[in-house]
Design a protein around this motif. Structure first.
Motif, PDB file in Angstrom:
ATOM      1  N   ASP A 147       6.814 -11.783  -6.448  1.00 23.87           N
ATOM      2  CA  ASP A 147       6.153 -12.525  -5.503  1.00 23.87           C
ATOM      3  C   ASP A 147       6.345 -11.817  -4.127  1.00 23.87           C
ATOM      4  O   ASP A 147       5.435 -11.453  -3.422  1.00 23.87           O
ATOM      5  N   PHE A 148       7.546 -11.406  -3.999  1.00 23.46           N
ATOM      6  CA  PHE A 148       7.919 -10.484  -2.717  1.00 23.46           C
ATOM      7  C   PHE A 148       6.982  -9.077  -2.547  1.00 23.46           C
ATOM      8  O   PHE A 148       6.723  -8.938  -1.592  1.00 23.46           O
ATOM      9  N   VAL A 149       7.131  -8.497  -3.667  1.00 25.14           N
ATOM     10  CA  VAL A 149       6.479  -7.138  -3.847  1.00 25.14           C
ATOM     11  C   VAL A 149       4.844  -7.644  -3.427  1.00 25.14           C
ATOM     12  O   VAL A 149       4.178  -6.764  -2.463  1.00 25.14           O
ATOM     13  N   ASP A 150       4.342  -8.516  -4.167  1.00 27.43           N
ATOM     14  CA  ASP A 150       2.747  -8.612  -4.154  1.00 27.43           C
ATOM     15  C   ASP A 150       2.765  -9.236  -2.420  1.00 27.43           C
ATOM     16  O   ASP A 150       1.689  -8.718  -1.882  1.00 27.43           O
ATOM     17  N   ARG A 151       3.473 -10.009  -1.831  1.00 30.19           N
ATOM     18  CA  ARG A 151       3.429 -10.466  -0.464  1.00 30.19           C
ATOM     19  C   ARG A 151       3.387  -9.339   0.402  1.00 30.19           C
ATOM     20  O   ARG A 151       2.474  -9.248   1.459  1.00 30.19           O
ATOM     21  N   PHE A 152       4.432  -8.409   0.200  1.00 31.63           N
ATOM     22  CA  PHE A 152       4.457  -7.157   1.261  1.00 31.63           C
ATOM     23  C   PHE A 152       3.375  -6.384   1.113  1.00 31.63           C
ATOM     24  O   PHE A 152       2.834  -5.802   2.195  1.00 31.63           O
ATOM     25  N   VAL A 153       2.918  -6.216   0.004  1.00 34.48           N
ATOM     26  CA  VAL A 153       1.745  -5.158  -0.193  1.00 34.48           C
ATOM     27  C   VAL A 153       0.566  -5.712   0.437  1.00 34.48           C
ATOM     28  O   VAL A 153      -0.339  -5.163   1.373  1.00 34.48           O
ATOM     29  N   LYS A 154       0.387  -7.033   0.137  1.00 33.02           N
ATOM     30  CA  LYS A 154      -0.852  -7.793   0.743  1.00 33.02           C
ATOM     31  C   LYS A 154      -0.895  -7.846   2.328  1.00 33.02           C
ATOM     32  O   LYS A 154      -1.972  -7.836   2.792  1.00 33.02           O
ATOM     33  N   GLN A 155       0.259  -7.982   2.900  1.00 35.64           N
ATOM     34  CA  GLN A 155       0.520  -7.640   4.278  1.00 35.64           C
ATOM     35  C   GLN A 155      -0.467  -6.609   4.889  1.00 35.64           C
ATOM     36  O   GLN A 155      -0.731  -6.412   6.190  1.00 35.64           O
ATOM     37  N   HIS A 156      -0.509  -5.699   4.065  1.00 37.28           N
ATOM     38  CA  HIS A 156      -0.798  -4.239   4.376  1.00 37.28           C
ATOM     39  C   HIS A 156      -2.308  -3.913   3.994  1.00 37.28           C
ATOM     40  O   HIS A 156      -2.874  -2.959   4.178  1.00 37.28           O
ATOM     41  N   GLY A 157      -2.898  -5.114   3.354  1.00 40.89           N
ATOM     42  CA  GLY A 157      -4.253  -4.967   2.666  1.00 40.89           C
ATOM     43  C   GLY A 157      -4.017  -4.301   1.369  1.00 40.89           C
ATOM     44  O   GLY A 157      -3.354  -3.359   1.103  1.00 40.89           O
ATOM     45  N   GLU A 158      -4.642  -5.137   0.673  1.00 41.90           N
ATOM     46  CA  GLU A 158      -4.289  -4.513  -1.005  1.00 41.90           C
ATOM     47  C   GLU A 158      -4.817  -3.119  -1.393  1.00 41.90           C
ATOM     48  O   GLU A 158      -4.211  -2.581  -2.206  1.00 41.90           O
ATOM     49  N   GLU A 159      -5.687  -2.685  -0.418  1.00 40.02           N
ATOM     50  CA  GLU A 159      -5.933  -1.237  -0.682  1.00 40.02           C
ATOM     51  C   GLU A 159      -4.877  -0.246   0.011  1.00 40.02           C
ATOM     52  O   GLU A 159      -5.190   0.865  -0.173  1.00 40.02           O
ATOM     53  N   HIS A 160      -4.072  -0.706   0.654  1.00 38.77           N
ATOM     54  CA  HIS A 160      -3.241   0.100   1.392  1.00 38.77           C
ATOM     55  C   HIS A 160      -1.687   0.249   0.541  1.00 38.77           C
ATOM     56  O   HIS A 160      -0.848   0.106   1.355  1.00 38.77           O
ATOM     57  N   TRP A 161      -1.672   0.381  -0.586  1.00 40.47           N
ATOM     58  CA  TRP A 161      -0.581   0.227  -1.119  1.00 40.47           C
ATOM     59  C   TRP A 161       0.512   1.559  -0.823  1.00 40.47           C
ATOM     60  O   TRP A 161       1.675   1.415  -0.442  1.00 40.47           O
ATOM     61  N   ASP A 162      -0.254   2.376  -0.309  1.00 42.67           N
ATOM     62  CA  ASP A 162       0.693   3.781   0.116  1.00 42.67           C
ATOM     63  C   ASP A 162       1.389   3.417   1.326  1.00 42.67           C
ATOM     64  O   ASP A 162       2.504   3.772   1.669  1.00 42.67           O
ATOM     65  N   LEU A 163       0.543   2.683   2.435  1.00 43.43           N
ATOM     66  CA  LEU A 163       1.047   2.318   3.690  1.00 43.43           C
ATOM     67  C   LEU A 163       2.300   1.258   3.400  1.00 43.43           C
ATOM     68  O   LEU A 163       3.304   1.435   3.972  1.00 43.43           O
ATOM     69  N   ALA A 164       2.088   0.398   2.590  1.00 38.11           N
ATOM     70  CA  ALA A 164       3.161  -0.698   2.100  1.00 38.11           C
ATOM     71  C   ALA A 164       4.309   0.011   1.744  1.00 38.11           C
ATOM     72  O   ALA A 164       5.436  -0.120   1.982  1.00 38.11           O
ATOM     73  N   GLU A 165       4.065   1.008   0.641  1.00 36.16           N
ATOM     74  CA  GLU A 165       5.112   1.913   0.404  1.00 36.16           C
ATOM     75  C   GLU A 165       5.805   2.554   1.308  1.00 36.16           C
ATOM     76  O   GLU A 165       7.225   2.729   1.344  1.00 36.16           O
TER      77      GLU A 165
END
Length: 102
Positions: free
Chosen positions: A17-35
């Protein structure tokens, strides 16, 4: 070495849930930005007193990851990435240090 977001659940017992929520804060298409933001946040935490100055490298990273998750789970940051542009600038080094001393 700072663990990737997709490895947190297995190596650090962090909830999916933590990882999903953090990635979604960046937009699901922006996994690289979240990383990138995740790695930047952990790197900043490495320079606070949340990490024992005498810790080995692997222990220091473990302490920084654990502290970064706690920081991002804090109710003030729970729904936003502190490094994403918004109504506030990213926290300064002084603000990060203050958070740990409260």
């Amino acid at each position: 070495m700072i663990p990737r977001l997709d490895h947190l659940c297995n190596s650090f017992n962090v909830s999916a849930d933590f990882v999903d929520r953090f990635v979604k804060q960046h937009g699901e298409e922006h996994w690289d930005l979240a990383e990138k933001h995740w790695e930047d946040i952990v790197a900043r935490v490495l320079n606070t007193d949340a990490v024992d100055v005498n810790a080995s490298r692997s222990r220091a990273v473990h302490q920084a990851v654990t502290a970064a998750v706690r920081l991002l789970e804090d109710e003030r940051l729970r729904d936003r990435c502190p490094l994403c542009p918004g109504d506030r600038r990213p926290p300064s080094r002084r603000a990060w240090l203050h958070w740990w001393r409260r």
